[in-house]
Design a protein around this motif. Structure first.
Motif, PDB file in Angstrom:
ATOM      1  N   UNK A   6       0.875  -1.416   0.258  1.00 28.96           N
ATOM      2  CA  UNK A   6       0.203  -0.248  -0.338  1.00 28.96           C
ATOM      3  C   UNK A   6       0.808   1.443  -0.018  1.00 28.96           C
ATOM      4  N   UNK A   7       0.780   2.612  -0.880  1.00 26.39           N
ATOM      5  CA  UNK A   7       1.509   3.776  -1.135  1.00 26.39           C
ATOM      6  C   UNK A   7       0.073   4.490   0.284  1.00 26.39           C
ATOM      7  N   UNK A   8       1.416   5.321   0.958  1.00 29.57           N
ATOM      8  CA  UNK A   8       0.888   5.659   2.210  1.00 29.57           C
ATOM      9  C   UNK A   8       1.025   7.698   2.108  1.00 29.57           C
ATOM     10  N   UNK A   9       2.097   7.606   1.186  1.00 29.27           N
ATOM     11  CA  UNK A   9       1.898   9.065   0.176  1.00 29.27           C
ATOM     12  C   UNK A   9       0.764   9.514  -0.657  1.00 29.27           C
ATOM     13  N   UNK A  10       0.784  10.912  -0.621  1.00 28.49           N
ATOM     14  CA  UNK A  10      -0.307  11.374  -2.218  1.00 28.49           C
ATOM     15  C   UNK A  10       0.439  11.767  -3.201  1.00 28.49           C
ATOM     16  N   UNK A  11       1.952  11.207  -3.389  1.00 29.34           N
ATOM     17  CA  UNK A  11       2.644  11.160  -4.610  1.00 29.34           C
ATOM     18  C   UNK A  11       1.768  10.124  -5.208  1.00 29.34           C
ATOM     19  N   UNK A  12       1.569  10.150  -6.414  1.00 34.84           N
ATOM     20  CA  UNK A  12       0.514   8.727  -7.062  1.00 34.84           C
ATOM     21  C   UNK A  12       1.828   8.274  -8.392  1.00 34.84           C
ATOM     22  N   UNK A  13       2.847   9.220  -7.912  1.00 33.37           N
ATOM     23  CA  UNK A  13       3.581   8.338  -9.488  1.00 33.37           C
ATOM     24  C   UNK A  13       4.088   7.035  -8.569  1.00 33.37           C
ATOM     25  N   UNK A  14       3.973   7.104  -7.662  1.00 32.67           N
ATOM     26  CA  UNK A  14       4.505   5.774  -6.597  1.00 32.67           C
ATOM     27  C   UNK A  14       3.888   4.541  -6.620  1.00 32.67           C
ATOM     28  N   UNK A  15       4.607   3.510  -6.119  1.00 36.40           N
ATOM     29  CA  UNK A  15       3.678   2.401  -6.467  1.00 36.40           C
ATOM     30  C   UNK A  15       4.536   1.324  -6.320  1.00 36.40           C
ATOM     31  N   UNK A  16       3.939  -0.063  -5.369  1.00 37.27           N
ATOM     32  CA  UNK A  16       4.625  -1.058  -5.207  1.00 37.27           C
ATOM     33  C   UNK A  16       4.075  -2.439  -6.062  1.00 37.27           C
ATOM     34  N   UNK A  17       5.013  -2.631  -6.777  1.00 37.27           N
ATOM     35  CA  UNK A  17       4.506  -3.977  -7.707  1.00 37.27           C
ATOM     36  C   UNK A  17       5.051  -4.915  -7.257  1.00 37.27           C
ATOM     37  N   UNK A  18       4.124  -5.974  -7.047  1.00 38.34           N
ATOM     38  CA  UNK A  18       4.225  -7.977  -7.467  1.00 38.34           C
ATOM     39  C   UNK A  18       3.932  -8.593  -8.406  1.00 38.34           C
ATOM     40  N   UNK A  19       5.525  -8.481  -9.232  1.00 40.33           N
ATOM     41  CA  UNK A  19       5.260  -9.737 -10.164  1.00 40.33           C
ATOM     42  C   UNK A  19       5.248 -10.940  -9.641  1.00 40.33           C
ATOM     43  N   UNK A  20       6.108 -11.006  -8.846  1.00 38.65           N
ATOM     44  CA  UNK A  20       5.781 -12.791  -8.099  1.00 38.65           C
ATOM     45  C   UNK A  20       5.968 -12.233  -7.348  1.00 38.65           C
ATOM     46  N   UNK A  21       6.095 -13.595  -6.141  1.00 39.69           N
ATOM     47  CA  UNK A  21       4.605 -13.811  -4.600  1.00 39.69           C
ATOM     48  C   UNK A  21       6.450 -13.139  -4.199  1.00 39.69           C
ATOM     49  N   UNK A  22       7.731 -12.992  -3.975  1.00 42.40           N
ATOM     50  CA  UNK A  22       8.916 -12.968  -3.367  1.00 42.40           C
ATOM     51  C   UNK A  22       8.782 -11.435  -3.565  1.00 42.40           C
ATOM     52  N   UNK A  23       8.784 -10.335  -5.060  1.00 39.49           N
ATOM     53  CA  UNK A  23       9.033  -9.414  -5.274  1.00 39.49           C
ATOM     54  C   UNK A  23       8.107  -8.400  -4.674  1.00 39.49           C
TER      55      UNK A  23
END
Length: 437
Positions: free
Chosen positions: A99-116
């Motif tokens: 989850x992104x907890x700041x207001x900057x919409x340019x940032x995100x967490x992506x998980x192409x695999x389970x450990x990523x």
């Protein structure tokens, strides 16, 4: 104390690198745990205790181009009940779990695999560069550092760069091209010649943000270009117009011209100056204007600093002969040149006769004795008297006005007969007397 385990089966899967012991399955039967050796008991205890999470690589460097998407990798094994957080170079928390907890919409967490747990920064900027931290909330906290480098293509700062430069001939000129970029760009200067006899583009001066032209002349006036390159596409460039001002110079060729009365003539005045402020033809200190007598036309040349001021004089009369002045001036100086128009006298030749008649000796003809061996003959302009047996009845060779003097002298424009001529005259007189009687 002895411990016994009856009636159950335990399945264990693990890899122990230190002990080189792999336990695939253990079937529990009644046995004495204390009877196991120490090494086996330690391996068994480690296999059944919870595993600590770990990173694949402790440190990673990423280089991204400004405006693109930067991907910061973080892969965690054996995460279990722990969670992952991302912190920026200022140690500000960006994400927790996915989850992104700041207001900057340019940032995100992506998980192409389970450990990523990869951090995405879209439209990355130079201010985003620095050391990011991927953390696991263990005790103590485990951290993986990811170094982000942001490269920027070259950019020329218009506000602090030269757009157009106007200078006087002889001045020292400085052209500025303020370029920025990461890494720092190299600035190269080019001259874009408008002259077709030279290359369209050539390198001038030395690399750098300033181009210096010492003792500038009119021949340095052109379009200059600075190009900034740092290996990141695209390169940046800027064109700078250089204008050189100088006082007028007038060229008149020829400076004397002749023409007949009733004809017309053209006087051309070639003026080189920058800027062109004033140019005119002047006669008797009065500026000539277009009218029934005079017509003034202006022509431009390939060299934009040079013009031709043409003066056409129609139906030339006696009053039109004399001095004409071409005059030019601007804020840097003035110049003038003089041309003289004079009368052209046309001389006409007297018409020649082609009649088959006797010509008096006073006319300007050479009388040639065909029996005279001293005369070489063979010329088309030789003349034979009509009573001579050497007479050639040809209009082209008979009766021409000839200035050649063969065995003949001149005195006050008249011909003095020689002995050959006297002999011919004597024979002609005898023949005339015979026919008369």
């Amino acid at each position: 104390m002895e411990s016994y385990v009856y009636g159950f089966e335990i399945q264990l899967r693990m890899f122990l690198s230190r002990a080189n012991l792999t336990i695939l399955s253990v079937l529990a039967r009644p046995f004495d745990f204390n009877n196991l050796n120490l090494k086996t008991r330690m391996a068994f205890a480690k296999a059944i205790e919870p595993q600590e999470p770990s990173f694949d690589v402790p440190l990673f460097n990423i280089t991204a181009k400004a405006g693109e998407t930067a991907i910061l990798p973080c892969s965690v094994q054996q995460l279990g009940k722990h969670w992952v957080a991302w912190l920026d170079p200022r140690e500000k928390v960006l994400t927790a779990r996915d989850q992104r907890i700041i207001s900057d919409a340019r940032i995100s967490v992506e998980r192409p695999f389970k450990d990523d747990w990869n951090l995405y920064i879209r439209e990355v900027e130079h201010s985003d560069a620095g050391k990011y931290m991927c953390q696991i909330n263990t005790h103590p906290v485990k951290i993986k550092y990811v170094m982000l480098y942001v490269h920027e293509p070259p950019r020329i700062i218009e506000e602090s760069s030269t757009s157009k430069k106007t200078a006087k001939e002889g001045d020292t000129v400085q052209l500025f091209c303020n370029a920025t970029g990461i890494p720092e760009p190299t600035v190269t200067w080019y001259r874009r010649r408008s002259d077709i006899n030279h290359p369209a583009k050539e390198v001038v001066g030395q690399n750098g943000e300033v181009l210096i032209i010492y003792n500038i002349s009119r021949y340095c006036e052109d379009l200059y270009e600075c190009v900034a390159v740092n290996g990141i596409q695209p390169a940046a460039s800027k064109e700078i117009k250089v204008v050189v001002e100088f006082s007028p110079e007038i060229y008149l060729v020829p400076k004397r011209i002749s023409q007949a009365i009733g004809k017309e003539t053209i006087l051309d005045c070639r003026i080189t100056a920058n800027p062109h402020i004033y140019s005119a033809w002047v006669r008797h200190e009065q500026e000539i204007e277009n009218n029934y007598k005079y017509q003034i036309e202006l022509y431009t040349e390939d060299n934009k600093n040079t013009i031709t001021l043409s003066l056409r004089i129609k139906m030339i009369g006696h009053d039109d002969f004399g001095k004409y002045i071409c005059r030019a001036s601007n804020k840097l100086g003035k110049d003038e040149e003089l041309v003289i128009l004079s009368e052209l006298v046309v001389r006409t030749e007297a018409p020649s006769t082609t009649a088959d008649t006797f010509i008096q000796p006073t006319t300007r003809h050479n009388y040639i004795d065909p029996h005279d061996s001293s005369w070489k003959g063979g010329h088309e302009d030789q003349y034979f008297p009509p009573w001579s047996h050497g007479y050639q009845n040809s209009p082209e060779t008979y009766g021409r006005n000839n200035d050649r003097t063969q065995e003949t002298g001149t005195q006050n424009g008249s011909i003095i007969p020689t002995k050959n001529v006297i002999h011919v005259l004597f024979l002609s007189t005898i023949i005339w007397l015979c026919y008369s009687f």
